[in-house]
Scaffold this active site. Sequence first.
Site, PDB file in Angstrom:
ATOM      1  N   ALA A  67      20.867  -1.596  23.264  1.00  0.00           N
ATOM      2  CA  ALA A  67      20.148  -0.753  24.225  1.00  0.00           C
ATOM      3  C   ALA A  67      19.715   0.578  23.607  1.00  0.00           C
ATOM      4  O   ALA A  67      18.798   1.224  24.093  1.00  0.00           O
ATOM      5  CB  ALA A  67      21.049  -0.488  25.428  1.00  0.00           C
ATOM      6  N   LYS A  68      20.409   0.988  22.546  1.00  0.00           N
ATOM      7  CA  LYS A  68      20.114   2.243  21.847  1.00  0.00           C
ATOM      8  C   LYS A  68      19.988   3.404  22.829  1.00  0.00           C
ATOM      9  O   LYS A  68      19.068   4.197  22.750  1.00  0.00           O
ATOM     10  CB  LYS A  68      18.872   2.087  20.969  1.00  0.00           C
ATOM     11  N   ARG A  69      20.955   3.503  23.732  1.00  0.00           N
ATOM     12  CA  ARG A  69      20.946   4.562  24.727  1.00  0.00           C
ATOM     13  C   ARG A  69      21.544   5.848  24.170  1.00  0.00           C
ATOM     14  O   ARG A  69      22.085   5.861  23.060  1.00  0.00           O
ATOM     15  CB  ARG A  69      21.730   4.127  25.970  1.00  0.00           C
TER      16      ARG A  69
END
Lengths: 272, 272
Positions: free
Chosen positions: B95-97
């Site tokens: 998700a690379k949040r």
Amino acid sequence: MTSQELTEQIFKKKSFLCVGLDTDPDRIPTYLLSEEDPVFSFNKAIIDATHEFCVAYKPNIAFYEAVGIDGWKALKKTIDYLHTEYPEIYTIADAKRGDIGNTSRMYAKAFFNDLGFDSVTVAPYMGKDSVEPFLEFTNKHTILLALTSNEGAFDFQTLETDGEELYRKVMKTSKNWKNAKNLMYVVGATKAEFLGEIRKLIPESFLLVPGVGAQGGSLEEVCKYGMTKNVGLLVNSSRKIIYASDSSNFAEIAGAKAEALQKQMAQELEKL
Amino acid sequence: MTSQELTEQIFKKKSFLCVGLDTDPDRIPTYLLSEEDPVFSFNKAIIDATHEFCVAYKPNIAFYEAVGIDGWKALKKTIDYLHTEYPEIYTIADAKRGDIGNTSRMYAKAFFNDLGFDSVTVAPYMGKDSVEPFLEFTNKHTILLALTSNEGAFDFQTLETDGEELYRKVMKTSKNWKNAKNLMYVVGATKAEFLGEIRKLIPESFLLVPGVGAQGGSLEEVCKYGMTKNVGLLVNSSRKIIYASDSSNFAEIAGAKAEALQKQMAQELEKL
């Protein structure tokens, strides 16, 4: 919406306020919870009460994602409501996305085309090919995280790289990316005097400024150092407006908070 | 799932393969499009055909988000299917949040609790208070972007900061964060020899390695420089497996591709 149209709205409404729709089901007035879609009902009430005093809304996508499919439905209804009722409003998906090329393109499509946002926030860590897919969209803006307003901003963003801080390097480097004219930048108000130096680097771009008030930056200082002849500022306030009250007149009170900020902004705009 | 349990699965299956479920409706066999949920049908077929040969699946969330509410439904069905049918599988939400504290907590809740992923990928740019909320969750991992495998990795990640490259600074700094034992790192295989130096910094942590094959890093080199006594590696392959064929036997062919990688991995594990 173009930057020029945004500036026109700012002068028309005498406001460069962005209201953050960080809508948390645990923080909205409890009587709304019996509604079919409490999050949308809350947003609708807030929007109806504040739209006169602001030029932009910024849902933070985490708050919607955290509620799962119902959250995405509420987000979609909120953005559709804005498009239908207040098409003059600028919309920001505060998503802080960023991935390799093809994947960034998927995110861009989701926020720009499917949901129809005017802009989306994007993290710079993965570099050029993670951001350029967002920049390809006409009349859409990519708001790059530069100097954020949280404590952790000082972990990496202010590290010295080749004689200048990383966030400045991010700004300088990104200016050379394809369609860089579609960039805006997140610059926290924690240290408003930084804005003067930032304006030397990016004299024209809009800055999205969080952290006014809450973490110490004053609106007057932000304007003194950051405002351009086309204004170039969107100042965000989220919780101080939308959670100003949890009683049945929460929307009215949110409207009053937004109006108070708008009045201060009108004064700053007169100085131009 | 704990790191130890993951290691046990790796030795049991003689594989440290992670299959990336980057499922794009435009790329799946067209005959699936008439199904009620084509994305889920595709994922289910891929999972059934490959689960013997891998220890982890990694849906890239962008691909689901780009399809809107239907995408989230397909994601939920996919993760539920994995939990029910193959509970021994490790799951990664790619998700690379990353956002300020409270907001990161919302993302962590969404991926760890609501969807039940074992891990989530997170961007480091906003620093400590954007990552620590993810680290609070017991038996869950936060996979921090360190050195990614795309071209843009060289824009900022490899800049010199205080005498060492930014991605190394990210690793060093993050080791001091609260619950740092729950960290893993994304390290691209573009330059496998970097892995030797990285192992001096983080001798124990699992690394999620994309870019093997596609952008030049060989599996043998990745293992030579990056493998620990507990393996400490998850090597991801997405498109080369799931899009190996678009004919009606796509799943079978994906299974064969996964098995070929598993066999290479088994050889590497024998060297331990």
